[in-house]
Design an enzyme around this catalytic site. Structure first.
Site, PDB file in Angstrom:
ATOM      1  N   ASP A 159       0.842  -1.196   0.000  1.00 63.68           N
ATOM      2  CA  ASP A 159       0.000   0.000   0.000  1.00 63.68           C
ATOM      3  C   ASP A 159       0.878   1.247   0.000  1.00 63.68           C
ATOM      4  OD1 ASP A 159      -2.181  -1.675   0.206  1.00 63.68           O
ATOM      5  OD2 ASP A 159      -2.276  -1.516   2.389  1.00 63.68           O
TER       6      ASP A 159
HETATM    7  N1  URA Z   1      -1.151  -6.011   3.760  1.00 63.59           N
HETATM    8  C1  URA Z   1      -1.683  -4.767   3.795  1.00 63.59           C
HETATM    9  O1  URA Z   1      -2.726  -4.539   4.384  1.00 63.59           O
HETATM   10  N2  URA Z   1      -1.015  -3.781   3.166  1.00 63.59           N
HETATM   11  C2  URA Z   1       0.180  -3.972   2.532  1.00 63.59           C
HETATM   12  O2  URA Z   1       0.745  -3.015   2.003  1.00 63.59           O
HETATM   13  C3  URA Z   1       0.707  -5.268   2.519  1.00 63.59           C
HETATM   14  C4  URA Z   1       0.019  -6.271   3.143  1.00 63.59           C
END
Ligand code: URA
Length: 235
Positions: free
Chosen positions: A103
């Protein structure tokens, strides 16, 4: 391999542009300027230099980036710059892409490659490659939450329970969680389903390969053969 073709393969532009680079004496081969674009170069252990920057000959470009917050993993980002902007232009021109996505606000280990096989091996659901995350949580982490995460939680749009491969308390508001899938917002959704909330997320490792301790946010380095081994990949 002809020098002109070698440069093109490494992302330095069209054949014409690469020829011009060589003719203008901007390219050195193992430390010596070479002005012949058609010179046959031995690629074994080769270091070539363009405008003073050294490059190893690399059949594939496979890298580890310490992803900072505020960057998107997409090639066509929507709201923030792409992580690819943290790389030198020739690498981007080679068509490298992140293996899986983090993310925008997640930090830590991001693998980037133009090796389709490596990408496939690490992304394949069947292989169940473990990914280790350190989550800072809103509420203290407790055993009940760990039990739920290990037993499996139900996420929206998922037919089956998703369970963590490992979960441990790493501090009062710190949870270390290992998952083997790569679902959208997986860790945040799992932690929410277990009754807590992720406030910050950092990826520490993929397989046996940990984020190098000396790599600062925004920095990258080439993956060495030993790193690929730790990722369970032998091309
Ligand atoms: N899980 C998440 O919620 N976000 C990420 O960036 C990676 C794994």
């Amino acid at each position: 391999m002809q020098l002109e073709r070698l440069l093109q393969k490494h992302g330095f532009g069209t054949r014409k542009a690469c020829r011009a680079l060589v003719r203008h004496e901007r390219v050195a081969v193992n430390g010596a300027i070479c002005d012949d674009p058609f010179a046959e170069i031995d690629t074994a252990g080769l270091i070539f230099t363009v405008d003073g920057t050294d490059w190893p000959y690399a059949e594939f470009a496979s890298l580890v980036l310490h992803k900072p917050a505020g960057y998107e993993c997409s090639r066509k980002p929507q709201h923030h710059p792409s992580v690819l902007e943290l790389l030198p232009l020739p690498l981007r021109e080679r068509g490298v892409q992140p293996i899986g996505r983090l993310d925008e606000d997640t930090t830590g280990l991001l693998l980037i490659t133009d090796d389709g096989q490596l990408n496939h091996v690490l992304s394949s659901a069947k292989r169940k490659v473990p990914k280790v995350y350190l989550a800072t949580t809103k509420h203290p982490v407790d055993q009940e939450q760990l039990d739920k995460l290990l037993a499996g939680v139900l996420l929206n749009d998922e037919p089956e329970l998703i369970s963590a491969a490992a979960a441990e308390i790493a501090g009062e508001n710190l949870l270390r969680l290992t998952v083997t899938e790569g679902k959208y917002h997986q860790v945040k959704r799992m932690v929410a389903a277990a009754g807590n909330r992720v406030e910050a997320l950092h990826r520490e490792a993929v397989g046996e390969f940990a984020l190098p301790a000396d790599l600062k946010p925004g920095e990258w380095r080439w993956l060495a053969a030993v790193d690929l081994q730790k990722l369970g990949y032998s091309p």
